[in-house]
Design a protein around this motif. Structure first.
Motif, PDB file in Angstrom:
ATOM      1  N   ARG A 823      -1.793  -3.154  -4.623  1.00 33.81           N
ATOM      2  CA  ARG A 823      -1.263  -3.938  -3.131  1.00 33.81           C
ATOM      3  C   ARG A 823      -1.594  -3.147  -2.074  1.00 33.81           C
ATOM      4  N   ASP A 824      -3.047  -2.897  -1.716  1.00 36.29           N
ATOM      5  CA  ASP A 824      -3.642  -2.169  -0.617  1.00 36.29           C
ATOM      6  C   ASP A 824      -3.353  -2.999   0.614  1.00 36.29           C
ATOM      7  N   ASP A 825      -3.020  -4.121   0.319  1.00 37.74           N
ATOM      8  CA  ASP A 825      -2.712  -5.408   1.725  1.00 37.74           C
ATOM      9  C   ASP A 825      -1.248  -4.823   2.087  1.00 37.74           C
ATOM     10  N   GLU A 826      -0.696  -3.844   1.330  1.00 35.28           N
ATOM     11  CA  GLU A 826       0.819  -3.516   1.941  1.00 35.28           C
ATOM     12  C   GLU A 826       1.849  -4.569   1.808  1.00 35.28           C
ATOM     13  N   ASP A 827       1.615  -5.523   0.970  1.00 33.91           N
ATOM     14  CA  ASP A 827       2.530  -6.607   0.834  1.00 33.91           C
ATOM     15  C   ASP A 827       2.857  -6.795  -0.491  1.00 33.91           C
ATOM     16  N   GLY A 828       3.993  -7.586  -0.705  1.00 34.54           N
ATOM     17  CA  GLY A 828       4.680  -7.930  -1.916  1.00 34.54           C
ATOM     18  C   GLY A 828       5.759  -7.211  -2.237  1.00 34.54           C
ATOM     19  N   VAL A 829       6.780  -7.549  -2.794  1.00 29.95           N
ATOM     20  CA  VAL A 829       7.857  -6.847  -3.162  1.00 29.95           C
ATOM     21  C   VAL A 829       8.212  -6.267  -4.771  1.00 29.95           C
ATOM     22  N   LEU A 830       8.692  -5.175  -4.803  1.00 31.41           N
ATOM     23  CA  LEU A 830       8.822  -5.005  -6.373  1.00 31.41           C
ATOM     24  C   LEU A 830      10.357  -5.016  -6.611  1.00 31.41           C
ATOM     25  N   VAL A 831      10.838  -5.748  -7.464  1.00 29.02           N
ATOM     26  CA  VAL A 831      12.252  -5.807  -7.836  1.00 29.02           C
ATOM     27  C   VAL A 831      12.226  -5.061  -9.246  1.00 29.02           C
ATOM     28  N   ASP A 869       7.765  -7.153   7.991  1.00 29.80           N
ATOM     29  CA  ASP A 869       7.630  -5.647   8.577  1.00 29.80           C
ATOM     30  C   ASP A 869       8.265  -4.807   7.450  1.00 29.80           C
ATOM     31  N   GLU A 870       9.484  -5.400   6.990  1.00 31.14           N
ATOM     32  CA  GLU A 870      10.264  -4.731   5.687  1.00 31.14           C
ATOM     33  C   GLU A 870       9.539  -4.431   4.535  1.00 31.14           C
ATOM     34  N   ARG A 871       8.683  -5.815   4.004  1.00 29.66           N
ATOM     35  CA  ARG A 871       7.883  -5.657   3.253  1.00 29.66           C
ATOM     36  C   ARG A 871       6.604  -4.482   3.116  1.00 29.66           C
ATOM     37  N   ARG A 872       6.379  -4.321   4.474  1.00 28.45           N
ATOM     38  CA  ARG A 872       5.021  -3.405   4.503  1.00 28.45           C
ATOM     39  C   ARG A 872       5.721  -2.191   4.567  1.00 28.45           C
ATOM     40  N   ALA A 873       6.958  -1.779   5.173  1.00 28.69           N
ATOM     41  CA  ALA A 873       7.585  -0.406   5.254  1.00 28.69           C
ATOM     42  C   ALA A 873       7.750   0.276   3.740  1.00 28.69           C
ATOM     43  N   ARG A 874       7.990  -0.920   2.931  1.00 31.62           N
ATOM     44  CA  ARG A 874       8.631  -0.581   1.584  1.00 31.62           C
ATOM     45  C   ARG A 874       7.446  -0.230   0.941  1.00 31.62           C
ATOM     46  N   MET A 875       6.686  -1.289   0.779  1.00 30.51           N
ATOM     47  CA  MET A 875       5.113  -1.020   0.088  1.00 30.51           C
ATOM     48  C   MET A 875       4.486   0.373   0.253  1.00 30.51           C
ATOM     49  N   ARG A 876       4.362   0.567   1.831  1.00 28.25           N
ATOM     50  CA  ARG A 876       3.855   1.811   2.209  1.00 28.25           C
ATOM     51  C   ARG A 876       4.314   2.992   1.721  1.00 28.25           C
ATOM     52  N   ALA A 877       5.699   2.927   1.628  1.00 25.59           N
ATOM     53  CA  ALA A 877       6.265   4.340   1.184  1.00 25.59           C
ATOM     54  C   ALA A 877       6.154   4.152  -0.439  1.00 25.59           C
ATOM     55  N   MET A 878       6.254   3.261  -1.178  1.00 26.64           N
ATOM     56  CA  MET A 878       6.163   3.124  -2.598  1.00 26.64           C
ATOM     57  C   MET A 878       4.546   3.753  -2.897  1.00 26.64           C
TER      58      MET A 878
END
Ligand code: GDG
Length: 918
Positions: A823-831, A869-878
């Protein structure tokens, strides 16, 4: 469209640079021709030197030195202008590379101690050089009688230039020697940090010198100009770095061209606006690398592709300007300064290394990496010469002679240091022996009488294959393909990979009943459920145990045959091979073995279920190094060792002494091949694959969830289906909008518990689809059991808004990390299940407990509703976590750990003490 935008941007930037640098005339055909010949000649010289194990850059310099005396007559005014621009760009590329080489996150806690070591070394070296430069000033002939502030400023500038190093040469020697290890990492970080500090100090002292020599500056101006030069450079560099990182991420086209344009911008704008251009470039590199590792990696690749011609020309120009003739005039002085320089640096190191945590072998050779001087030093010298034409020119002559000396000696000495510190042995120079149950390539009959070689799927096999391609050696595994025997030689070996063979695959033939008892029986019906806390009863049968011992013995015998030197590191994989080390040790007591346990290690009460636990524990302790995924597994193992064997445990040193030998027990979480996944993800053609898959799975709704698993009862697939059921019951409006793709590749189907889970999943999917599919709509769950290739998998990861990993217990879980890497688009949520090892690192996922259906369903709803915004912040950190710890880092941590065990006792055995600390 993006391509056009990229080109337009590049062209605009070039126009701007040219406008800024209006003094440069247009190039002539002669310039191009001369540059072409220079490139060819330098390239050839570099290649010749490469054959003698010397860095190519030395060859370029040598070519410059040799042709330098003749170049003066050939260079026209227009050529000089072009060369000046190229040199400006090249020094900026060099500084940018330096910035790109320093990742704070990767260095982790070591960063603080490296900074301390660098600061101490610099402070002591400068503290010694400054008085020496003051006292020795008259030797420089120009203005021998100067005193006071003027003399202090000059002495300080000279001391700063003398002490500076060369990030480019350091990086070039490391890369060309294929070095990897503690010394190269430490030296590179030190050199970059040191040059950063020196650039700032240099700028400060320069202002003082300007004031002292009264070049129109008041005291207030000194501070203001310093702040502007340094602060402006850092701010400008950060801005350019951030913009470029965005460009690479969102445009991603013509990166090489854009890189050169960016360096042009940094060097030209820096000069015209009075910024320190090199500092701006280092800052840009640091910002890109540390904001987004992926963009940093893309840029490093672009540098490799695009920058060499510029660097070649630059180093030839440096070589040409070195003028060996100057050595004759200031040669003796330069030699004396070089000796003093290295003495004071070693003095600084001696103090700085105390208590720094750097091991003694690495510490002993750090100085070898601090000898080279080149681009940045030369840049500083020319600034001094331009600003202070009298003494500055003379100082420049001395510094240039010094660089000439160090360029000849530095790379050779550093290479020697790398070899002595073991940084060369630990990589390409020393082949590897990998041992696993599964082979990296299977040969099968294709039905038309031909044979097809099929690579193993799964992250670990692919990554170990990449490691073997690089290092060479032998991989021993069970031959499972139906045409495997048809392709091996008389020693049961075949060269792989089939397209470009680089290492040997040695196959082991195991008869079906024995294999089934060892693999399906002991390993997968016994150890697998024993190590996973799930509701499946481990089966321990005496005949399986016998088969397990026999097969492990067979592996040990095969290793013994293949092991040319006992020093070859042996890397054993997983729970199938727990008894290989003791059997091997009987034949080769001095073999070097490391075993990675990919699955969890049970707590002592559960381990007690296994009748042969003591044999297993003792077997594992026969390895020199034993690595687990996470700390909890390591702790459980040590508890068991203590309880079952009463072994001696040194917790701090992570060592266990048992049976007269010691093993190191560590936790090293496995990663994925981030760059490879990222490269697949960034390929624009992947969109077509996504569209194909969207058609194949009838993905019509606007919310797509994804699960990718081996069909295993530990992966929590029924629990996942329950949570989806609860979600759709709670939120009926999602019916028709929500589709869940479940890839479930069957495995170990010969085992009843696996058969049962396959059937159960099939049943539940059908029931869930019947309950929630809207009339005329596509089924909610798209369940597919056909394996996919990695490309399709990455396409699916990018199609999904939500990826669900709901393991009931898992050593790590690579799917979670692969999803993040894609996810280099910094989107998507991992559960992600809190019971998977990956949850220890990926705390920015939505963490669930698969046993809590309502909570799980709530997390799915939260994932669907989460804002961008939250999706991006979380994905970026991961992504930062996953990029910072890839599978190659995992392998080299383990192999370097193994090496260091073997280098340390050797040193201590001289003192004859077994108990000496390592
Ligand atoms: C053990 C531990 C630990 C799956 N379907 C396809 C496919 N896969 C690949 C995935 C991923 C791998 O298989 C599965 O990863 P897991 O981490 O779930 O692996 P396990 O088999 O359970 O293995 C586990 C792992 O070892 C590594 O140490 O993480 O905890 O149980 O790489 O991508 N790959 C392809 N097509 C598929 O259809 N190409």
């Amino acid at each position: 469209m993006r391509r056009v935008a990229a080109l337009a941007l590049a062209v605009l930037a070039v126009i701007w640079v040219r406008a800024l640098n209006a003094t440069v005339d247009s190039g002539s055909a002669g310039t191009a021709l001369a540059l072409g010949f220079t490139l060819l000649g330098a390239w050839l010289t570099g290649d010749v030197l490469r054959r003698f194990n010397l860095p190519r850059l030395c060859g370029y310099l040598l070519f410059g030195v040799l042709t330098g005396p003749y170049l003066g007559n050939v260079i026209s005014a227009s050529m000089a202008g072009q060369l000046q621009v190229i040199t400006g760009i090249a020094t900026t590329v060099i500084a940018l590379i330096a910035g790109l080489s320093l990742n704070f996150e990767r260095l982790g806690q070591r960063f603080a101690s490296i900074t301390r070591l660098t600061a101490t070394t610099l402070a002591i070296a400068m503290g010694a050089l400054l008085p020496l430069a003051w006292v020795g000033w008259p030797l420089l002939a120009a203005m021998p009688d100067v005193t006071g502030l003027q003399r202090l400023a000059m002495a300080a500038l000279i001391a700063l230039m003398v002490v500076s190093c060369s990030p480019t040469m350091t990086a070039a020697v490391t890369a060309e020697a294929g070095a990897r290890g503690r010394l190269s990492e430490l030296v590179l970080a030190m050199v970059i940090l040191a040059d950063l500090a020196l650039l700032v100090l240099f700028s400060l002292v320069l202002q003082l010198a300007r004031a002292a020599f009264n070049t129109g500056l008041s005291d207030v101006n000194v501070v203001a100009r310093f702040a502007w030069e340094v602060g402006g450079a850092v701010a400008f560099g950060a801005l350019v770095g951030a913009l470029f990182a965005l460009y690479v991420r969102y445009v991603g086209r013509e990166v090489t061209l854009a890189l050169i344009v960016m360096c042009g911008l940094l060097s030209q704008v820096g000069t015209t606006q009075q910024f320190e251009p090199l500092l701006a470039a280092v800052t840009a590199g640091l910002v890109i690398e540390n904001l987004s590792v992926a963009q940093g990696e893309a840029l490093k690749a672009a540098v490799q592709r695009g920058a060499p011609p510029i660097l070649v020309i630059f180093f030839v120009a440096v070589g040409a300007s070195l003028q060996v003739g100057t050595l004759a005039t200031v040669g003796l002085l330069a030699l004396a300064v070089a000796v003093v320089r290295i003495v004071v640096i070693r003095l600084g190191l001696a103090v700085g290394l105390r208590g720094s945590g750097v091991d003694a072998v690495t510490g002993a050779y750090v100085w070898t990496g601090l000898i080279s001087q080149a681009g940045i030093t030369l840049g500083l010298a020319s600034i001094v010469a331009v600003e202070f034409p009298g003494w500055g020119t003379q100082a420049q002559t001395l510094i240039v002679a010094l660089i000439a000396l160090h360029e000849i000696v530095g790379p050779v000495v550093f290479r020697y240091g790398l070899a002595r510190a073991g940084d060369l042995d630990s990589t390409a120079a020393r082949p590897l022996l990998v041992v696993s149950n599964r082979e990296p390539y299977l040969h099968t009959w294709n039905g038309r009488g031909g044979i097809t070689a099929r690579p193993a799927t799964g992250g670990v096999a692919v990554a170990l294959d990449a490691l073997m391609r690089e290092r060479g050696g032998t991989w021993i595994a069970h031959g499972a393909g139906d045409a495997d025997r048809a392709v091996v030689d008389a020693h049961d070996t075949v060269l792989v990979p089939p397209d470009s063979p680089t290492y040997k695959l040695r196959r082991l033939w195991i008869d079906e009943p024995t294999f089934s008892a060892y693999y399906s029986g002991f390993a997968n019906e016994g150890l697998w459920p024993l190590c996973h806390v799930v509701d499946v009863r481990p089966q321990f049968r005496a005949e399986d145990w016998l088969a397990y011992q026999a097969v492990n013995l067979r592996f040990a015998v095969a290793i013994n045959r293949e092991l040319a030197s006992s020093k070859t590191p042996i890397f054993l994989q997983d729970y199938h091979l727990a008894l290989v080390a003791p059997a091997l040790r009987q034949r080769r007591p001095d073999a070097h073995t490391a075993l990675f346990w990919h699955i969890p290690w049970p707590y002592p009460d559960r381990l007690r279920i296994c009748p042969w636990r003591r044999e297993l524990l003792a077997g594992l302790l026969a390895n020199d190094l034993l690595a687990f995924q996470v700390e909890r597994d390591r702790r459980n193992f040590l508890l068991a060792v203590d309880e079952e064997l009463g072994a001696d445990i040194e917790n701090e040193a992570s060592r266990v002494r048992f049976n007269g030998r010691s093993s190191t027990v560590v936790s090293v979480p496995i990663g994925v091949d981030f760059d490879r996944i990222q490269a697949i993800a960034a390929d624009p053609a992947l969109v077509e694959e996504q569209q194909r898959l969207a058609r194949r799975f009838c993905l019509m709704g606007d919310v797509i969830g994804l699960g990718v698993d081996r069909l295993d009862y530990t992966k929590g697939i029924p629990e996942r289906l329950d949570a989806i059921d609860a979600l759709l019951t709670r939120r009926p409006e999602l019916r028709g909008r929500f589709t869940f793709v479940q890839i479930g590749v069957p495995s170990r189907s010969a085992i009843a518990s696996y058969n049962a889970i396959e059937e159960e999943i099939g049943r539940r999917v059908a029931a869930l689809n019947a309950r929630h599919t809207v009339p005329g709509g596509a089924p909610v769950i798209r369940y597919d059991t056909a394996p996919l290739d990695l490309r399709s998998l990455v396409a699916l990861y990018r199609l999904a808004q939500i990826c669900v990993v709901s393991s009931l217990h898992d050593g790590m879980n690579l799917v979670a990390k692969e999803f993040v890497a894609a996810r280099d688009d910094e989107d998507g949520v991992l559960v992600l299940s809190e019971l998977a090892g990956a949850a220890h690192e990926l705390s920015d996922a939505l963490i669930i407990n698969p046993y809590n259906v309502e909570g799980f369903a709530g997390a799915l709803a939260a994932a669907i509703d989460m804002n961008r915004d939250e999706r991006r912040a979380r994905m970026r950190a991961m992504r930062r976590v996953v990029a910072g710890r890839n599978v190659f880092g995992w392998a080299s941590d383990i192999l370097e750990g193994l090496e260091s065990i073997w280098t340390a006792p050797l040193r201590y055995s001289v003192r004859g003490s077994e108990d000496a600390p390592v």
